[in-house]
Design a protein around this motif. Structure first.
Motif, mmCIF file in Angstrom:
data_model
loop_
_atom_site.group_PDB
_atom_site.id
_atom_site.type_symbol
_atom_site.label_atom_id
_atom_site.label_comp_id
_atom_site.label_asym_id
_atom_site.label_seq_id
_atom_site.Cartn_x
_atom_site.Cartn_y
_atom_site.Cartn_z
ATOM 1 N N ALA A 75 -4.736 2.810 -4.232
ATOM 2 C CA ALA A 75 -3.435 2.352 -4.723
ATOM 3 C C ALA A 75 -3.230 2.659 -6.198
ATOM 4 N N CYS A 76 -3.649 3.811 -6.642
ATOM 5 C CA CYS A 76 -3.387 4.204 -8.034
ATOM 6 C C CYS A 76 -3.257 5.716 -8.122
ATOM 7 N N TRP A 240 4.332 2.337 -1.952
ATOM 8 C CA TRP A 240 3.598 1.288 -2.664
ATOM 9 C C TRP A 240 4.558 0.359 -3.422
ATOM 10 N N ARG A 241 5.550 0.922 -4.043
ATOM 11 C CA ARG A 241 6.455 0.107 -4.840
ATOM 12 C C ARG A 241 7.347 -0.762 -3.961
ATOM 13 N N ILE A 242 7.735 -0.236 -2.819
ATOM 14 C CA ILE A 242 8.544 -1.056 -1.905
ATOM 15 C C ILE A 242 7.742 -2.242 -1.393
ATOM 16 N N PHE A 261 -0.286 0.391 -10.175
ATOM 17 C CA PHE A 261 -0.414 1.689 -9.508
ATOM 18 C C PHE A 261 -0.786 2.816 -10.475
ATOM 19 N N ASP A 262 -1.013 2.471 -11.720
ATOM 20 C CA ASP A 262 -1.516 3.428 -12.703
ATOM 21 C C ASP A 262 -3.028 3.270 -12.791
ATOM 22 N N TRP A 274 -5.794 -8.784 -6.973
ATOM 23 C CA TRP A 274 -4.643 -8.418 -6.130
ATOM 24 C C TRP A 274 -5.052 -7.401 -5.057
ATOM 25 N N LEU A 275 -5.935 -6.494 -5.390
ATOM 26 C CA LEU A 275 -6.340 -5.472 -4.435
ATOM 27 C C LEU A 275 -7.106 -6.066 -3.261
#
Length: 695
Positions: A75-76, A240-242, A261-262, A274-275
């Protein structure tokens, strides 16, 4: 009044020293950056080709910006700054060529539109008019293609932004590159047109043209694959953003943050918490998208782990993806209902149809151009075979025809040299003929005596002539229509002196020899008739023959235009190197020698007869003295002895008289070992009444 004129002239010379130089040596040479270039010059043509190659390289470099982002972890997304720096450097070098092209266009003349009535037209060399025309036409497009927008954004804008996110920064750079790609792409079309207009072709050889079209097709696949990869990263980031936005509405911590996500925040403790509890990875998993409703045509970028692979594996997979879908017109693409994805698929289908129709058509044209003459030769050979079968030619003639067609193809490769030379200007044709024929003509000893002007006139009118083995070029008694100067091969030249029984002469001619000298004799006669001379020899090829032919009308023209051909020096050279004259000379020497031998034999016989007669006279005198001493004996034998000696004396004197008369009149004496000599005629000699002296 005179003083005023002198003062004005001095002032003018002081004010305008460069416009009124005293001599050519005082004029300053114009620097190259102030010179106006001719659009048809070799330098401009070379620069256009170099700039075309640099444009293709620039079109290849720009899509490489799309490979800068990659999936760096769960997720990055991270940015490969090292690869980005390399691409930025290559892009800067390519931009320098665009800048240099703009500078040269400010100094390149153009053809005035109102002067294109006939010919090339008049060039406008004024720098101001050139600049105004360029600013009104192509300056905006060239400037848009030349501006280093990605470098400005990466080196100046992004560092000035506080906490820029990798995804947004990369999307901005990619958008700038994509927008600037269009003017760079359309810049190739006028450049391509100028190259074709100047040189006639974009590629000088068939294989170069085929390679050029293959590069264009590969470049299109490269662009399609790069855009597909960038869109794949954007689709994953969007998913991912949605899902992150959905989790942010929940009250249960830890909450999802956009900066998670960076990959720069991969060690953040909150991101780790969170992950461990998020469902973003599960909902944005391409392996679970069996119906291609979420990722569509971009699913293979994640199922095959292309997004996280090294650059080499990533690039070649994307290139293969673009080439496969362009060649299949996008038939295997499984799209979603998103409009952008469907438009991209439609673009792939249309681009594939256009590119491959253009590619296949040009490739077929270029490849056929390399074999078009071979195909024409095959068709001609097939027609020849059908014609020979239809006319029922004997097998021997058919084989000779096949040998000639094959030999002509090997020697010329289907090129009609005479047609090509006739289409060229006179001076250029003369120079080419001089280069091709002068060394070969000088190998003929007779022409080695001529000057350059006469040799140029002869070389200009020589044509190529090919003959196969066992071919009769001319037969004895046939009219001679051309002189042949042998380059390669051998011929047999024979004569029977008009078909006389018991006479035959044969010689072999090779490289550097010539035949058909009767035509030269005919051409040198000022009052020669229209009828061509008859050949005194039969010329037959012993091997394949390559020669240059000088036709009768061309030789007549040269002999009438150049009186130096009538000189005594050339006359003696012609007699010395002519095989016809050599044969006549050899036969004349043989006849003279045989006549000398006969005359010598007659003189020897006459000498023997004189000696015999002298001996007979002495015996007669001795008998008369003895008869006085013996009167009785002489009386008894007077009648018989006197009668015998008188008869012998009369017969001997008659024989001696006849012998001397035959020696004086040169009457031939029959010899059983000698045959009757044929009467030889001297070859026809031209009338050198137009002689201008020894040259």
């Amino acid at each position: 009044m005179h003083r005023r004129r002198v003062h004005f002239a001095a002032a003018a010379s002081h004010r305008f020293p460069r416009q009124f130089p005293k001599s050519f040596s005082l004029r300053r040479k114009i620097p190259w950056w102030y010179q106006t270039l001719d659009p048809g010059s070799e330098f401009v043509a070379l620069w256009n080709r170099v700039f075309l190659v640099s444009c293709l390289i620039a079109l290849f470099i720009d899509p490489l910006y799309f490979f800068v982002p990659l999936v760096g972890g769960p997720a990055c997304i991270e940015i490969n700054y090292r690869f980005g720096a390399i691409i930025t450097f290559l892009r800067t070098v390519a931009d320098l060529f665009y800048l240099m092209h703009m500078v040269l266009k400010f100094r390149t003349a153009f053809v005035a539109p109102n002067s294109r009535v006939f010919g090339r037209g008049d060039l406008v060399m004024d720098a101001r008019e050139i600049a105004i025309r360029y600013l009104r036409t192509d300056f905006v497009i060239d400037l848009a293609a030349t501006l280093p927008l990605p470098q400005i954004f990466i080196w100046f804008i992004i560092p000035a932004i506080q906490n820029p996110q990798a995804v947004r920064a990369n999307h901005t750079v990619s958008l700038i590159v994509l927008i600037q790609y269009f003017p760079r792409f359309f810049l190739i079309f006028p450049l391509h047109g100028r190259i074709v207009k100047t040189t006639g072709v974009i590629a000088k050889t068939a294989w170069t043209g085929a390679a050029y079209n293959l590069i264009l097709c590969t470049l299109a696949s490269h662009v399609i694959g790069s855009v597909w990869y960038l869109w794949s990263i954007q689709r994953l980031s969007s998913c991912w953003r949605i899902e992150c936005q959905k989790e942010m509405n929940k009250a249960r911590p830890p909450h999802c943050q956009q900066h998670f996500f960076d990959c720069t925040t991969i060690d953040d403790p909150q991101r780790k918490l969170w992950l461990n509890s998020t469902l973003v990875l599960a909902k944005c998993d391409a392996f679970k998208d069996d119906d291609h409703l979420q990722f569509g045509i971009f699913a293979s970028a994640f199922t095959n782990e292309v997004a996280s692979a090294d650059f080499i594996e990533k690039y070649f997979y994307c290139l293969w993806w673009g080439l496969r879908n362009l060649s299949s017109y996008g038939q295997s693409l499984m799209t979603t209902t998103l409009s952008g994805e469907n438009l991209f698929s439609i673009f792939i289908c249309i681009a594939g149809l256009i590119f491959f129709s253009h590619f296949i058509g040009n490739m077929q044209t270029y490849l056929q151009s390399s074999t078009v003459r071979l195909e024409e030769w095959r068709i001609k050979r097939r027609d020849t075979e059908e014609w020979m079968r239809h006319r029922q030619l004997p097998p021997e003639l058919q084989e000779r025809v096949r040998r000639f067609v094959q030999y002509k193809w090997i020697a010329t490769r289907g090129v009609d040299e005479e047609t090509i030379l006739k289409s060229l200007p006179l001076d250029l044709r003369r120079q080419i003929q001089r280069h091709l024929c002068l060394a070969l003509v000088r190998r003929v000893p007779f022409f080695a005596q001529m000057d350059h002007q006469l040799l140029d006139a002869i070389c200009e009118r020589l044509v190529s002539s090919l003959h196969t083995k066992d071919t009769f070029i001319v037969r004895e008694g046939d009219p001679v229509s051309e002189m042949l100067f042998i380059i390669r091969g051998e011929v047999e030249s024979s004569t029977t002196d008009g078909g006389r029984v018991g006479f035959f002469n044969s010689i072999t001619l090779g490289a550097g020899d010539f035949c058909g000298e009767e035509l030269l004799t005919w051409a040198l006669v000022p009052t020669s008739s229209l009828n061509l001379p008859s050949s005194t020899r039969t010329v037959k090829t012993l091997t394949e023959l390559e020669a240059f032919a000088l036709r009768a009308e061309d030789l007549k023209f040269v002999s009438t235009q150049f009186k130096r051909l009538h000189s005594k020096k050339l006359q003696h050279a012609f007699r010395y190197y002519s095989h016809q004259w050599r044969t006549w000379g050899a036969c004349y020497i043989q006849v003279a020698w045989r006549r000398f031998k006969k005359r010598k034999m007659v003189m020897e016989l006459a000498r023997y007869e004189d000696a015999y007669m002298n001996g007979a006279d002495q015996d007669s005198k001795y008998g008369q003295e003895n008869s006085d001493g013996d009167e009785e004996l002489s009386q008894l034998t007077d009648d018989a002895t006197g009668t015998q000696h008188l008869g012998a004396t009369i017969l001997a004197s008659k024989f001696a008289a006849n012998t001397k008369r035959g020696a004086n009149q040169k009457v031939p004496i029959l010899d059983p070992q000698e045959m009757k000599m044929p009467k030889l005629f001297k070859p026809d000699e031209p009338d050198f009444s137009a002689d201008l002296g020894d040259s």
